[in-house]
Design an enzyme around this catalytic site. Sequence first.
Site, PDB file in Angstrom:
ATOM      1  N   TYR A  54     -17.060  13.582 -16.133  1.00  0.00           N
ATOM      2  CA  TYR A  54     -17.604  12.237 -15.918  1.00  0.00           C
ATOM      3  C   TYR A  54     -18.640  12.310 -14.780  1.00  0.00           C
ATOM      4  O   TYR A  54     -18.370  12.933 -13.737  1.00  0.00           O
ATOM      5  CB  TYR A  54     -16.441  11.294 -15.577  1.00  0.00           C
ATOM      6  CG  TYR A  54     -16.852   9.898 -15.250  1.00  0.00           C
ATOM      7  CD1 TYR A  54     -17.715   9.179 -16.083  1.00  0.00           C
ATOM      8  CD2 TYR A  54     -16.379   9.266 -14.110  1.00  0.00           C
ATOM      9  CE1 TYR A  54     -18.085   7.879 -15.775  1.00  0.00           C
ATOM     10  CE2 TYR A  54     -16.738   7.964 -13.799  1.00  0.00           C
ATOM     11  CZ  TYR A  54     -17.599   7.276 -14.641  1.00  0.00           C
ATOM     12  OH  TYR A  54     -17.967   5.991 -14.337  1.00  0.00           O
TER      13      TYR A  54
ATOM     14  N   LYS B  58      -8.816   3.476 -19.153  1.00  0.00           N
ATOM     15  CA  LYS B  58      -9.097   3.932 -20.523  1.00  0.00           C
ATOM     16  C   LYS B  58      -7.865   3.752 -21.420  1.00  0.00           C
ATOM     17  O   LYS B  58      -7.276   2.708 -21.407  1.00  0.00           O
ATOM     18  CB  LYS B  58      -9.610   5.371 -20.458  1.00  0.00           C
ATOM     19  CG  LYS B  58     -10.715   5.572 -19.404  1.00  0.00           C
ATOM     20  CD  LYS B  58     -11.929   4.760 -19.716  1.00  0.00           C
ATOM     21  CE  LYS B  58     -12.948   4.598 -18.594  1.00  0.00           C
ATOM     22  NZ  LYS B  58     -12.882   5.344 -17.409  1.00  0.00           N
TER      23      LYS B  58
ATOM     24  N   ASP C 272      -8.119  16.494 -15.534  1.00  0.00           N
ATOM     25  CA  ASP C 272      -8.380  15.096 -15.871  1.00  0.00           C
ATOM     26  C   ASP C 272      -8.092  14.940 -17.361  1.00  0.00           C
ATOM     27  O   ASP C 272      -8.830  15.447 -18.202  1.00  0.00           O
ATOM     28  CB  ASP C 272      -9.831  14.742 -15.527  1.00  0.00           C
ATOM     29  CG  ASP C 272     -10.137  13.269 -15.772  1.00  0.00           C
ATOM     30  OD1 ASP C 272      -9.480  12.658 -16.639  1.00  0.00           O
ATOM     31  OD2 ASP C 272     -11.051  12.737 -15.111  1.00  0.00           O
TER      32      ASP C 272
ATOM     33  N   ARG D  57       0.838  -1.214   0.000  1.00  0.00           N
ATOM     34  CA  ARG D  57       0.000   0.000   0.000  1.00  0.00           C
ATOM     35  C   ARG D  57       0.871   1.262   0.000  1.00  0.00           C
ATOM     36  O   ARG D  57       0.465   2.319  -0.489  1.00  0.00           O
ATOM     37  CB  ARG D  57      -0.974   0.015   1.194  1.00  0.00           C
ATOM     38  CG  ARG D  57      -1.739   1.332   1.313  1.00  0.00           C
ATOM     39  CD  ARG D  57      -3.028   1.236   2.106  1.00  0.00           C
ATOM     40  NE  ARG D  57      -2.892   0.556   3.358  1.00  0.00           N
ATOM     41  CZ  ARG D  57      -2.300   1.042   4.447  1.00  0.00           C
ATOM     42  NH1 ARG D  57      -1.766   2.254   4.451  1.00  0.00           N
ATOM     43  NH2 ARG D  57      -2.232   0.334   5.540  1.00  0.00           N
TER      44      ARG D  57
END
Length: 394
Positions: free
Chosen positions: A112, A209, A184, A59
């Site tokens: 989005y 994407k 973004d 992590r």
Amino acid sequence: MKDIRKAAIETQTVHAGIGEYEFGAVVPPIYQTSTFKFENVAHGADLFAGRGDGYIYTRMRNPTIEAMEDAIAVLEGGAKGLGCGSGMAAIHTAFAATLKAGDHVVSSESVYGPTSTLLKTVMSNFGIESSMVDTSDLDAVSAAMRPNTRVVYVETPGNPTLVMSDLRAIADIAHKAGAVLIVDNTFMGPVMQRPIELGADVVIHSLTKSLNGHADVVGGIIIVKDEDMYPHFRKTLNQIGGVIDPFNSFLVHRGLKTLALRVERASENALKVASFLEAHPKIDWVRYPGLPSHPQYEIGQKQMSGGGMMISFELSGGIEAGKTLMDNVHLSLLAVSLGGVESLIQHPASMTHASMGKEQREQAKITDGLVRLSVGIEHVDDIIEDLADALEKC
Ligand code: LCS
């Protein structure tokens, strides 16, 4: 080789983030491990105290994840990357790292759907206000700024309207007000648009994407412009915990190698598909950043080196005709997501942007009849033939 940061983007996509590996392997090993063994207690304590350069726990850091992060940081011209479990995890982490209760965000209205919803629900619940504006209109951006605006958040081209915003000008507005500009860049990607070079402080991607490009990973990344922003962002991601895993990082890094080829072909196809649609009698309007009919075509020409793979359009028969089209295509898959090798078609009002609600969608000019197409790398004649056949039925 010479400094990878100075190489052309096509070279960067192949070589960035690649080091020297055991046995002469040319691909980074997948360190599919959650934790790393310490030599002794003192060594573990040193690593936790920030002394030395070893790994502790995935992590926090993992070599396979870092290789992918380093590669994308190079492509975007930023200092460092932070791999996240999804694009939404990246956006949430970037907000958490830059905002506190009482702060205000100016955001593009055409983003989005879940990004808009995140601002209006989760962030709002934590005392952060947001104004959704048409960021293609610089006066609207300036007018929305408040003394407590800490973040300007832009998607360009915006999902799903493809509205484009002038990043250099918005960076100026944000910086004069003491705010950071977060962009973004999912829709365009670093091969065709590099927001940091245009003044952005932070870049976000949904790795789901084009960067991965093969519809087999959910992931996200944050790229910070300056090295000194990185420790705070890394601590925030570590605390929130929305990290990507080693195997998905490996897949993304593998996908990156063909990024330039894929987006160039998809973009070339998309221009032809958009031109076909624009000339078709059953199509009311088409938005494609590479067509001169796009209202912000000039902005696109200034800050992008191609039109990208995304097209939005509406049929003259409106929503019902759009549904008939989407139910009758066979090559383009009726599915959300975008930027992959396969063409995907979907209906934002009832799918990707349903969570926004009608009022927010109307403000963002996301009409009920808008159909969104992500053009893949199939042969363009086949994509067009499939659309033409389906349009016969509309
Ligand atoms: N940013 C943009 C511009 C996006 O299009 C998406 C997802 C995200 C962030 C979130 O990324 P994720 O968490 O899904 O990795 N966009 C989608 C879309 O338009 N269709 O399906 C997902």
